[in-house]
Design a protein around this motif. Structure first.
Motif, mmCIF file in Angstrom:
data_model
loop_
_atom_site.group_PDB
_atom_site.id
_atom_site.type_symbol
_atom_site.label_atom_id
_atom_site.label_comp_id
_atom_site.label_asym_id
_atom_site.label_seq_id
_atom_site.Cartn_x
_atom_site.Cartn_y
_atom_site.Cartn_z
ATOM 1 N N ARG A 2 0.754 -1.116 -0.038
ATOM 2 C CA ARG A 2 0.099 -0.246 -0.027
ATOM 3 C C ARG A 2 0.826 1.107 -0.100
ATOM 4 O O ARG A 2 0.384 2.167 -0.830
ATOM 5 C CB ARG A 2 -0.978 0.061 1.197
ATOM 6 C CG ARG A 2 -0.133 -0.064 2.426
ATOM 7 C CD ARG A 2 -1.338 -0.034 3.566
ATOM 8 N NE ARG A 2 -0.618 -0.411 4.902
ATOM 9 C CZ ARG A 2 -1.294 -0.729 6.107
ATOM 10 N NH1 ARG A 2 -2.520 -0.986 5.916
ATOM 11 N NH2 ARG A 2 -0.852 -0.791 7.112
ATOM 12 N N PHE A 5 2.503 1.709 -3.418
ATOM 13 C CA PHE A 5 1.474 2.369 -4.197
ATOM 14 C C PHE A 5 1.212 3.597 -4.282
ATOM 15 O O PHE A 5 0.938 4.598 -5.164
ATOM 16 C CB PHE A 5 0.107 1.387 -4.220
ATOM 17 C CG PHE A 5 0.177 0.025 -4.815
ATOM 18 C CD1 PHE A 5 1.019 -0.474 -5.640
ATOM 19 C CD2 PHE A 5 -0.679 -0.938 -4.207
ATOM 20 C CE1 PHE A 5 1.206 -1.625 -6.233
ATOM 21 C CE2 PHE A 5 -0.680 -2.294 -4.601
ATOM 22 C CZ PHE A 5 0.215 -2.596 -5.683
ATOM 23 N N LEU A 48 -5.403 1.679 -6.276
ATOM 24 C CA LEU A 48 -5.020 0.428 -5.487
ATOM 25 C C LEU A 48 -4.753 0.786 -3.951
ATOM 26 O O LEU A 48 -4.990 -0.283 -3.326
ATOM 27 C CB LEU A 48 -3.709 0.050 -6.340
ATOM 28 C CG LEU A 48 -4.085 -0.614 -7.604
ATOM 29 C CD1 LEU A 48 -2.299 -0.988 -8.348
ATOM 30 C CD2 LEU A 48 -4.828 -1.585 -7.935
ATOM 31 N N LYS A 51 -7.724 0.200 -1.754
ATOM 32 C CA LYS A 51 -7.926 -1.157 -1.169
ATOM 33 C C LYS A 51 -7.595 -1.194 0.122
ATOM 34 O O LYS A 51 -8.221 -2.253 0.802
ATOM 35 C CB LYS A 51 -7.597 -2.160 -2.219
ATOM 36 C CG LYS A 51 -8.182 -2.125 -3.586
ATOM 37 C CD LYS A 51 -7.546 -3.111 -4.610
ATOM 38 C CE LYS A 51 -8.366 -2.999 -5.819
ATOM 39 N NZ LYS A 51 -7.768 -4.204 -6.767
#
Length: 109
Positions: A2, A5, A48, A51
């Motif tokens: 995470r 990203f 992304l 999420k």
């Protein structure tokens, strides 16, 4: 992943915004293309990130880091000046991002 990203998203957004400034109102083709690609990549990787990280926290970090990086790029690359109020405000943004990352329990869903 995470944080990777989110970092890619931030860097892509900063590249896109810097190119937008250089595009002179989308009159220069190469900076205009870099702007579109930069924002496409930025939003894809931000999606992304969402999420795994709450939207409010991810967006606060994304926009705050982008503001700070663009202020630095604007100063060094585009010769834009920062007055004391701007520097203090950017300092508060940095402090806010640090506080969210260190103390917030709402980073993840």
């Amino acid at each position: 992943m995470r944080w990777i990203f989110l970092t890619i998203s931030i860097i892509s957004e900063v590249i896109g915004t810097s190119a937008m400034n250089a595009s002179e109102g989308f009159t220069k083709p190469l900076p205009s293309i870099i702007t579109a690609v930069g924002y496409g990549v930025a939003f894809y990787f931000l999606s992304l990130t969402l999420k795994e990280i709450n939207v409010s926290v991810a967006y606060a970090i994304w926009s705050g880091a982008g503001i700070v990086l663009l202020a630095i790029i604007g100063y060094f690359w585009f010769g834009q000046q920062l007055d004391l109020a701007s520097i203090i405000g950017i300092g508060f943004i940095i402090a806010g991002v640090i506080i969210i990352n260190v103390f917030s329990n709402s980073v993840s869903h």
